[in-house]
Write a protein that holds these residues in place. Structure first.
Motif, PDB file in Angstrom:
ATOM      1  N   ASP A 183      50.908  49.174  41.874  1.00 38.15           N
ATOM      2  CA  ASP A 183      50.894  50.061  43.037  1.00 38.15           C
ATOM      3  C   ASP A 183      50.829  51.528  42.640  1.00 38.15           C
ATOM      4  O   ASP A 183      50.586  52.392  43.493  1.00 38.15           O
ATOM      5  N   SER A 204      45.595  50.536  45.482  1.00 41.86           N
ATOM      6  CA  SER A 204      46.184  50.299  46.795  1.00 41.86           C
ATOM      7  C   SER A 204      46.705  48.878  46.961  1.00 41.86           C
ATOM      8  O   SER A 204      47.728  48.656  47.606  1.00 41.86           O
ATOM      9  N   ASN A 205      46.013  47.912  46.339  1.00 43.64           N
ATOM     10  CA  ASN A 205      46.420  46.517  46.525  1.00 43.64           C
ATOM     11  C   ASN A 205      45.764  45.675  45.440  1.00 43.64           C
ATOM     12  O   ASN A 205      44.793  44.979  45.682  1.00 43.64           O
ATOM     13  N   THR A 217      50.108  60.765  48.134  1.00 40.83           N
ATOM     14  CA  THR A 217      49.672  59.581  48.872  1.00 40.83           C
ATOM     15  C   THR A 217      48.156  59.653  49.048  1.00 40.83           C
ATOM     16  O   THR A 217      47.562  60.741  49.016  1.00 40.83           O
ATOM     17  N   TYR A 220      41.243  51.315  50.741  1.00 45.97           N
ATOM     18  CA  TYR A 220      41.179  50.913  49.339  1.00 45.97           C
ATOM     19  C   TYR A 220      41.155  52.162  48.491  1.00 45.97           C
ATOM     20  O   TYR A 220      40.449  53.126  48.814  1.00 45.97           O
ATOM     21  N   TRP A 221      41.923  52.160  47.425  1.00 47.03           N
ATOM     22  CA  TRP A 221      41.829  53.233  46.450  1.00 47.03           C
ATOM     23  C   TRP A 221      42.247  52.724  45.078  1.00 47.03           C
ATOM     24  O   TRP A 221      43.040  51.784  44.956  1.00 47.03           O
TER      25      TRP A 221
END
Length: 884
Positions: free
Chosen positions: A662, A666-667, A713, A718-719
């Motif tokens: 993380d 992002s995921n 942040t 998506y990043w």
């Protein structure tokens, strides 16, 4: 200024255990190079080792103890840890507390943690992240040899006529060993390499044979090999009779060639060719790693391999033997001190009452663990259901690395008391800690590590301890003293810990146990500082063979090795809801959860975001194109990664690396997908065969940005963020296009109101570009498009280091194109020398037609060599284009 000095130390990455020379200049600047005198690497370093000087900064470091996220002093923090553990033990018993430790610890740290938990708290609830990488090898060794013994040495890899690499992408995961094999093959072209792996990895490019085996087909493959050796009369029956037991039972379990073909999904012709090559090669080394170990049948796989070496007598000899290559720098040291929940120190058995008595008498401890503790998966289940009231996590990141990682995260969030000792303040695990303790990092801590060939080397400090950081062994001893065990933990120096560890290894041994370094039992601080790398055993009475079992004697009660009858498990029926198989693993330039390598711009250039390798037919079936975003789902979680469509992948299988957290995406915590199913013998989780499904992630807009400062942040669906030389680069995607891209850019790039901006927008086409400048310095740039942004990442990142004095230079940034005087290097291929694909292509066009010629021109591939296969692929592709 201080005097310049060069310190001999050891790399903190994989189990190869390379020697490193760290040079500290008079101004404090650090550079590293391989130690030409270290017998593991003889001066070579991989890309990660070469970049070690880039990861020792204090950015993100935990520098002071914290309670509840607030700075405190060491006394208050240690008092709280000791009291919370003592209270839990008093109220709920010794099994209500646990340690989860790491192959990143030094042996001295590991030894004291194990001593405290098993000998003074009286529980075996101490396990290690090494459970996730090599515990099946431990279990297989103990079943076959009666001890956890790696028989051979790295020299065997060079002396072998046949090297079989099973479930091991050596070129990327252990590059220095890979290069030793490549060099040996260059000298002896008759040497043969076989790679057994569902994927065609870079390692397979030097192999005569690549067996694209079905996931978990290894037991059938090697059991079938045993049957073939018997059928072709290629057994060493004298060796079997004199030095082994159980051969008939093992042979009876061998499947037919047809059954092996069904299990492995390899043709009978391919199997016969491999079997014939193995049978004909007296000097054979079988190297295996995570592809074998990380399985519900991992221990059986190990024993199926060992069976074939015992049956042919190819063990304990130069150039012959089974060889487990470990993943972490001190996985072996952890095994030596009993860091696993089912082992005692010095390779003694927790189930053996004589061993327990011996260790307890040596430690003069009030209690000794009488049964195995909770292995990693069960340990975190116990945290989740409330059985564990206090947990201490040392130098590891289980919220990212454990299977069912979301359940592990929830368990930590609910645990009454969690302690984390680590080097970084922000990890996905540390955020759940009630107490955070600042530990010394590589270059600051001092001790020993053991590599995959049982070679013990010194890791020496060459940097001062930053802030209030302390070595792990000292933190453990300080807590132990506060728990009432002061006399047993009064060590004043790490040398004293090592001396005690060495003395225990020789205590009442007399050759009965494999692990013995009693020659070092009386070592003092001066001799410890001067210690040279050595292989064990190192018994007090003199020099032993560097290879175990050369005399045919093992560590079973009758001194004979044991064949283990293993049978392939029944194949599970395909799950129509999750029809694909996910295989997880490592990539070349990153390490574990990127707590170190994520700091290095150089290591983030080659692969800067999480990805999934997908076979073209599977991609077409799911409507996925190269570079699309794809969602991978299992019953336990989902991730979003970039699609890499490649013929190297096996049909029906997907590969994804396990590094991203993380902190960097992002995921993309890939172990959220892995089920918490384990090998029933070793307790090692199965991370190579995960049922998943996938689909394309629909995105209305894509983005790429570079910026000097990392944003707190990132407001995108998506990043993925990566370090570059003067800042950060970010890949972005959005399910819905934004109306206010300027506002998004202001937040992402952290632009002040008066920033000098240059922007371009075509709202109807969905395109937006903005660059912000602080005088001649680029503050950041954002590029938005309806498809993946076509901007050279390397060139854009370089603009953060350049000056932009005039308007044409600034327009080039917004245009995303280099000028004629600044050719785009392209995507990085060689991380060691930052050489891009466009540079290699240009060198080919100018006449470089071999990997060696590219190396002479650009240096690419001349350091660790792990990019040589990729360079060869570029050369071959250019030849193909020229032929067309």
């Amino acid at each position: 200024m201080t005097q310049a000095r060069e310190v001999r130390t050891t790399c903190p990455y994989c189990g190869v255990g390379c020697g490193v020379l760290a040079k500290v200049a008079a101004d404090g600047a650090v550079t590293v190079r391989g130690d030409p005198l270290h017998p593991a690497n003889f001066g070579r370093l991989c890309s990660k080792g070469s970049a070690l000087a880039e990861i020792i900064d204090l950015d993100g470091r935990l520098l002071h103890p914290e309670i509840g996220g607030k700075r405190t002093n060491w006394d208050d923090a240690l008092d709280l840890v000791a009291s919370k553990f003592s209270q839990a033990i008093e109220k709920h018993g010794s099994d209500s507390v646990a340690f989860y430790v790491s192959g990143q610890l030094l042996t001295e740290d590991y030894y004291l943690a194990n001593k405290l938990m098993k000998g003074f708290i009286g529980s075996a609830n101490i396990d290690t992240n090494s459970r996730l990488c090599m515990s099946s090898s431990v279990a297989g060794h103990r079943r076959a040899f009666g001890s956890d013994t790696v028989p051979g040495t790295y020299e065997d890899l060079e002396k072998a006529d046949l090297v079989v690499l099973v479930g091991s992408n050596l070129a990327w995961c252990h590059p220095v060993l890979y290069q030793r094999i490549v060099a040996a093959k260059d000298k002896r072209p008759g040497m043969k390499i076989v790679v057994i792996d569902p994927r065609r990895t870079m390692t397979a490019d030097i192999a005569e044979m690549h067996l694209a085996i079905a996931p978990d087909g290894d037991v059938a493959l090697f059991s079938g090999l045993l049957g073939y050796l018997a059928a072709k009369d290629r057994l060493n029956r004298d060796y079997i009779a004199a030095h082994t037991n159980g051969f008939d039972e093992a042979l009876a379990a061998a499947p037919s060639l047809a059954d092996v073909a069904a299990w492995t999904e390899l043709s009978p012709e391919t199997l016969s060719a491999f079997y014939a090559l193995f049978a004909a090669s007296e000097k054979t080394v079988t190297v295996y790693s995570q592809g074998v170990n990380q399985s519900v049948s991992g221990t059986d796989k190990v024993n199926a391999i060992i069976n074939c070496h015992l049956a042919t007598g190819r063990i304990g000899k130069p150039g012959a033997g089974p060889f487990s290559i470990t993943g972490q720098p001190n996985a072996m040291g952890g095994r030596e001190v009993g860091g696993l929940a089912n082992m005692l120190a010095a390779h003694m058995d927790i189930e053996n009452s004589e061993h327990r008595d011996r260790v307890q008498r040596f430690w003069a401890s009030p209690a000794i663990a009488e049964k195995p503790g909770l292995k990693a998966v069960d340990l975190f289940r116990a945290v989740g259901d409330g059985r564990i009231k206090a947990l201490w996590i040392m130098a590891t990141n289980p919220v990212d690395s454990m299977p069912e990682a979301d359940a592990v995260q929830a368990a930590l969030a609910a645990c009454p008391f969690v302690v984390v000792s680590d080097v970084l303040a922000r990890t996905d695990t540390a955020r759940h800690a009630h107490v955070r303790l600042p530990a010394a990092g590589w270059g600051e801590k001092d001790g020993t590590v053991t590599n995959s060939e049982r070679r013990i080397s010194r890791q020496r400090a060459f940097l001062p301890l930053p802030g209030e950081a302390r070595p792990d062994w000292r933190i453990i001893a300080d807590v132990a003293r506060r728990m009432g065990f002061a006399e047993a933990f009064d060590h004043q120096h790490q040398a004293a810990v090592f001396a005690e560890h060495a003395a225990l290894s020789d205590f009442e041994n007399g050759g009965a146990r494999d692990f013995d370094i009693g020659r070092y039992a009386g070592i003092d601080a001066e001799a410890y500082e001067a210690m040279q790398p050595f292989q064990w055993p190192a018994r007090p009475e003199g020099r032993e063979s560097i290879r175990f079992f050369d005399n045919g004697h093992f560590y079973t009660p009758d001194r004979k090795a044991r064949f283990i009858a293993v049978r392939a498990h029944e194949k599970a029926a395909p799950n129509p809801a999750y029809p694909l198989t996910l295989n997880t693993g490592r990539i070349r330039d990153h390490w574990h959860t990127m707590t170190r390598t994520g700091k290095s711009p150089r290591l983030s250039q080659h692969i800067a975001e999480p990805f999934a390798e997908i076979h073209p037919l599977d991609a077409a079936l799911h409507g996925i194109a190269d570079a699309d975003l794809v969602r991978l789902e299992s019953p336990h979680g989902s991730v979003v990664v970039r699609a890499l469509v490649t013929m190297r992948q096996r049909r029906g299988s997907v590969f994804a690396p396990m590094h991203w957290t993380d902190q960097f995406a992002s995921n993309a915590r890939i172990d959220t997908l892995a089920p918490a199913v384990v090998d029933p013998i070793s307790g090692q989780p199965a991370s190579k065969k995960i049922d998943i499904r996938m689909h394309k992630l629909a995105a209305s807009a894509f983005g790429f940005a570079v910026m000097r400062e990392r944003p707190e942040t990132i407001d995108a669906d998506y990043w993925a963020i990566a370090k570059c030389t003067s800042g950060w680069r970010v890949e972005l995607a959005f399910t819905e296009a934004r109306k206010d891209w300027v506002g998004f850019a202001s937040s992402l790039l952290q632009m002040p109101e008066d920033a000098d901006r240059l922007a371009y927008q075509d709202q109807s086409a969905g395109r937006f570009r903005l660059a912000a400048f602080d005088g001649p310095i680029l503050k950041g740039a954002l590029f938005i498009a309806p498809e993946p942004v076509a901007v050279s990442r390397a060139w854009a990142a370089e603009q953060l280091s350049a000056t932009h004095e005039n308007q044409p230079q600034r327009f080039r940034v917004v245009a995303g194109r280099a000028g004629a005087d600044r050719p785009d290097p392209g995507a990085t291929v060689c991380s060691c020398f930052s050489v891009g694909v466009n540079q290699i292509t240009a060198a080919i066009a100018s006449g470089c037609s071999t990997v060696e010629a590219i190396g002479q021109t650009l240096k690419a591939g001349t350091n660790c060599g792990s990019c040589r296969s990729e360079i060869k692929g570029i050369i071959d592709a250019n030849r193909l284009q020229a032929a067309e």
